[in-house]
Design a protein around this motif. Structure first.
Motif, mmCIF file in Angstrom:
data_model
loop_
_atom_site.group_PDB
_atom_site.id
_atom_site.type_symbol
_atom_site.label_atom_id
_atom_site.label_comp_id
_atom_site.label_asym_id
_atom_site.label_seq_id
_atom_site.Cartn_x
_atom_site.Cartn_y
_atom_site.Cartn_z
ATOM 1 N N GLN A 316 10.042 9.393 1.328
ATOM 2 C CA GLN A 316 9.350 8.247 1.915
ATOM 3 C C GLN A 316 9.161 7.156 0.873
ATOM 4 N N ALA A 317 9.351 5.916 1.268
ATOM 5 C CA ALA A 317 9.143 4.794 0.357
ATOM 6 C C ALA A 317 7.655 4.647 0.051
ATOM 7 N N LEU A 318 7.373 4.197 -1.172
ATOM 8 C CA LEU A 318 5.995 3.941 -1.572
ATOM 9 C C LEU A 318 5.372 2.908 -0.638
ATOM 10 N N ALA A 319 4.202 3.236 -0.114
ATOM 11 C CA ALA A 319 3.506 2.334 0.817
ATOM 12 C C ALA A 319 2.430 1.571 0.059
ATOM 13 N N VAL A 320 2.776 0.403 -0.426
ATOM 14 C CA VAL A 320 1.766 -0.423 -1.101
ATOM 15 C C VAL A 320 0.929 -1.143 -0.048
ATOM 16 N N PRO A 321 -0.337 -1.391 -0.335
ATOM 17 C CA PRO A 321 -1.159 -2.156 0.603
ATOM 18 C C PRO A 321 -0.612 -3.575 0.755
ATOM 19 N N THR A 322 -0.637 -4.069 1.953
ATOM 20 C CA THR A 322 -0.129 -5.421 2.213
ATOM 21 C C THR A 322 -1.231 -6.288 2.819
ATOM 22 N N TRP A 375 -3.000 1.191 -7.329
ATOM 23 C CA TRP A 375 -3.127 0.257 -6.207
ATOM 24 C C TRP A 375 -2.909 0.961 -4.877
ATOM 25 N N SER A 376 -1.939 1.874 -4.857
ATOM 26 C CA SER A 376 -1.580 2.535 -3.600
ATOM 27 C C SER A 376 -2.363 3.816 -3.362
ATOM 28 N N GLY A 377 -3.076 4.306 -4.374
ATOM 29 C CA GLY A 377 -3.835 5.535 -4.201
ATOM 30 C C GLY A 377 -2.950 6.761 -4.089
ATOM 31 N N ALA A 523 -0.115 -13.014 -7.569
ATOM 32 C CA ALA A 523 -0.664 -13.586 -8.796
ATOM 33 C C ALA A 523 -1.676 -12.638 -9.428
ATOM 34 N N ALA A 524 -2.531 -12.053 -8.597
ATOM 35 C CA ALA A 524 -3.522 -11.106 -9.108
ATOM 36 C C ALA A 524 -2.859 -9.829 -9.608
ATOM 37 N N LEU A 525 -1.783 -9.429 -8.958
ATOM 38 C CA LEU A 525 -1.061 -8.221 -9.362
ATOM 39 C C LEU A 525 -0.461 -8.395 -10.757
ATOM 40 N N LEU A 526 0.109 -9.567 -11.035
ATOM 41 C CA LEU A 526 0.664 -9.815 -12.367
ATOM 42 C C LEU A 526 -0.428 -9.817 -13.433
ATOM 43 N N ARG A 551 -6.866 0.284 -11.138
ATOM 44 C CA ARG A 551 -7.510 0.313 -9.822
ATOM 45 C C ARG A 551 -7.516 -1.090 -9.245
ATOM 46 N N PHE A 552 -6.311 -1.601 -9.049
ATOM 47 C CA PHE A 552 -6.120 -2.997 -8.656
ATOM 48 C C PHE A 552 -6.663 -3.277 -7.266
ATOM 49 N N ARG A 553 -7.430 -4.340 -7.161
ATOM 50 C CA ARG A 553 -7.898 -4.846 -5.871
ATOM 51 C C ARG A 553 -7.907 -6.371 -5.947
ATOM 52 N N VAL A 554 -7.759 -7.027 -4.820
ATOM 53 C CA VAL A 554 -7.902 -8.475 -4.765
ATOM 54 C C VAL A 554 -9.325 -8.746 -4.312
ATOM 55 N N SER A 555 -10.144 -9.232 -5.224
ATOM 56 C CA SER A 555 -11.569 -9.370 -4.924
ATOM 57 C C SER A 555 -11.831 -10.506 -3.955
ATOM 58 N N GLY A 556 -12.936 -10.369 -3.208
ATOM 59 C CA GLY A 556 -13.390 -11.446 -2.330
ATOM 60 C C GLY A 556 -12.645 -11.538 -1.023
ATOM 61 N N THR A 557 -11.796 -10.565 -0.710
ATOM 62 C CA THR A 557 -11.044 -10.603 0.546
ATOM 63 C C THR A 557 -11.091 -9.228 1.181
ATOM 64 N N GLU A 558 -10.560 -9.147 2.363
ATOM 65 C CA GLU A 558 -10.455 -7.864 3.044
ATOM 66 C C GLU A 558 -9.012 -7.408 3.039
ATOM 67 N N ARG A 559 -8.387 -7.531 1.873
ATOM 68 C CA ARG A 559 -6.990 -7.141 1.748
ATOM 69 C C ARG A 559 -6.896 -5.635 1.550
ATOM 70 N N ASN A 560 -5.651 -5.182 1.336
ATOM 71 C CA ASN A 560 -5.374 -3.785 1.029
ATOM 72 C C ASN A 560 -5.719 -2.870 2.192
ATOM 73 N N THR A 561 -5.723 -3.377 3.413
ATOM 74 C CA THR A 561 -6.053 -2.538 4.559
ATOM 75 C C THR A 561 -4.832 -2.145 5.368
ATOM 76 N N HIS A 562 -3.718 -2.867 5.207
ATOM 77 C CA HIS A 562 -2.524 -2.577 5.999
ATOM 78 C C HIS A 562 -1.600 -1.661 5.209
ATOM 79 N N ARG A 563 -1.360 -0.471 5.723
ATOM 80 C CA ARG A 563 -0.475 0.474 5.054
ATOM 81 C C ARG A 563 0.592 0.939 6.045
#
Length: 565
Positions: A316-322, A375-377, A523-526, A551-563
């Protein structure tokens, strides 16, 4: 770009350690860097121990440069592999002129041809380049050099036609190569007009069944300033071949007699399949036939078994949060984010990698895998990397698409520190290099069930390390530089990280799918990647997944929920 495969990178690392030098390049000379006969024996021992290739010290000394030694080592590795293969493995290497009237496509070409057939108007597989020239350019000589170069390499004058639905290569006879010329010196803004023409040439839609797989246009921007715009279709070229193309173009330009076509005529004879003495010259079609003959039976079974052991069935391909749900159909729309790793951090990364018997490439990849895992857990990360596919000495100067994508799978189970992760990455990368012959499509066909296949099976994240670009040389010109940037509005994968040496630092370019990500996340990932690298070599014995930046997260948003599931 200056191209280094894994063998070259390993040798460069050995040179740096044995000779206590930095900045080793393909052109570096062993003796010029202080290499003595006794030291070359140490080098031969390490090559045997670490790469499994037995080469005589005297042969290494005679090879002189890193590039020459790499060819020698690749030859030894090929001989070792041939000795280990079953007797039914077929010819040891591609043979010039040994092909049918309608040679089949290579596996890489077949995929590219198929994708172009699906979407005939796509420019996704165009490879745009711009050669910037300053000095007293002779347009006639440049045109003759291009004609000679296209005559020399059949793949540059090959069309792809079908018989009963099966594609084959159709090589056209050598002829004069058209080089349109536009003088922009009278334009209100020559630079802007050059950008417009360059974009138009880069967006050319190739008819693979009828036309040549490249187009060129010469632009004059000022009194002694020119841009040679050349766009290739990927079916005829790869990154390694681009370097060969422009290097040989410079050589032919320097050799060409002003006002005479004698040099072009000689190369036309070479392009027709023979050198002056009558011996056939290896062409890409010969390689394609050899590849298909080789990759069957026991050889194919052994490669498939190896990759099944590495990846398992139905990987299975790595499922990064989108940021956004994955659409049903890919648009290939993309954008890029960029960042620079400074000289101080880059030097520390080099030194850390050297101490751990790793290259800068390996160290950067290990850091990227750590970040992706956090990032992907997950503790199981597979990233795709491009490999040159030039595993034999006779393929080093062959123009064409030999590149292949291989998955590099690294587990982070057991909570490894960065030292341990780098060792795992090194092992996985060298293993992937040693088994790179299996075309990616054949890997998917063997390991991935039909119900699990999508457009991006096995991996959706790519990593590519590039050496600093070296400029081709054109006799009599003051300056030459090659721009390979191209359009930055497409994405072949979810994420593609390009790390290119740039002076004393590293230039990072993260290409991302805009259907999946907004600009803030890349940008935050880099930024998190740079911090991960810094922390990883500052605290190399701390569990890497405990590093805060991982433990990468994009702060201030509701990102990283779509897997993806």
């Amino acid at each position: 770009m200056t191209v280094m495969g894994f063998v070259e990178e390993e040798l460069a690392q050995m040179w740096a350690e044995i000779l206590d030098v930095t900045g080793v390049t393909l052109a570096s000379d062993w003796r010029a860097l202080g290499g003595r006969p006794e030291a070359v024996r140490v080098l031969a021992g390490r090559i045997d121990e670490e790469l499994g290739a037995r080469v005589e010290p005297e042969g290494l000394l005679a090879a002189a440069t890193l590039e020459g030694m790499a060819r020698l080592v690749r030859g030894a590795m090929a001989a070792r592999n041939a000795a280990a293969e079953p007797a039914t493995a077929g010819p040891a290497g591609p043979q010039a002129g040994s092909r049918p009237e309608r040679p089949a496509l290579s596996f890489a070409q077949q995929r590219l041809w198929f994708m172009q057939e699906i979407d005939p108007d796509t420019t996704l597989y165009n490879v745009p380049t711009v050669l910037r020239l300053r000095g007293d350019l002779d347009r006639g000589r440049l045109g003759r050099a291009l004609t000679a170069l296209v005559a020399r390499h059949e793949v540059l004058r090959t069309a792809y036609r079908t018989a009963s639905g099966v594609p084959h290569q159709a090589v056209a006879a050598p002829g004069e190569f058209a080089l349109p010329y536009t003088d922009l010196t009278g334009a209100a803004d020559p630079a802007a007009e050059a950008t417009r023409v360059t974009a138009a040439v880069g967006a050319h839609v190739f008819d693979l069944a009828a036309g040549l797989p490249l187009r060129a246009h010469l632009l004059r921007l000022g009194g002694d300033e020119h841009h040679l715009v050349v766009t290739f279709h990927h079916i005829a070229i790869d990154g390694w071949s681009v370097e060969i193309f422009f290097r040989q173009l410079g050589e032919l330009y320097g050799d060409a007699d002003e006002g005479a076509d004698e040099g072009a005529d000689e190369d036309a004879d070479v392009g027709a399949g023979a050198v002056a003495g009558g011996a056939p010259v290896l062409q890409y079609a010969d390689y394609a036939v050899w590849q298909r003959d080789r990759l069957q039976g026991d050889v194919l079974d052994a490669l498939t078994a190896h990759w099944r052991a590495v990846l398992g069935d139905d990987p299975q391909a790595l499922a990064v949060p989108t940021d956004h749900p994955r659409p049903r159909h890919r648009s290939f729309r993309g954008a890029v984010a960029t960042r620079e790793l400074g000289p101080e951090l880059t030097l520390r990364l080099r030194e850390f990698g050297r101490a751990e018997r790793g290259t800068l490439n390996m160290t950067l990849l290990a850091g990227f895998q750590a970040l992706l895992a956090g990032w992907s857990g997950t503790d199981d990360v597979t990233v795709g990397i491009p490999v040159a596919g030039r595993t034999r000495p006779e393929l080093q100067e062959l123009l064409g698409c030999l590149i292949n994508m291989v998955p590099v799978r690294v587990g982070l189970g057991g909570d490894p520190a960065f030292r341990g992760l780098l060792a795992r990455t090194r092992t996985a990368l060298l293993d992937a290099s040693a088994h790179q012959e299996l075309p990616f499509d054949k890997l998917v066909e063997a390991l991935v069930s039909r119900r699990s296949r999508d457009f991006l099976p096995v991996f959706r994240v790519m990593f590519s390390f590039l050496k600093e670009q070296s400029a081709p040389v054109f006799a009599g010109l003051e300056h030459c530089s090659l721009d390979l940037t191209g359009p930055q509005d497409t994405a072949k994968y979810d994420l593609s990280l390009y790390a290119q040496e740039s002076g004393a630092g590293v230039a990072l370019t993260l290409e991302y799918d805009t259907d999946l990500f907004g600009p803030e996340t890349p940008a935050a990932l880099l930024a998190a990647y740079e911090q991960t690298l810094h922390d990883a070599i500052t605290f190399p014995d701390r569990p890497v997944l405990d590093l805060p930046a991982v433990r990468f997260r994009v702060s201030g948003t509701e990102r990283n929920t779509h897997r993806d599931r």
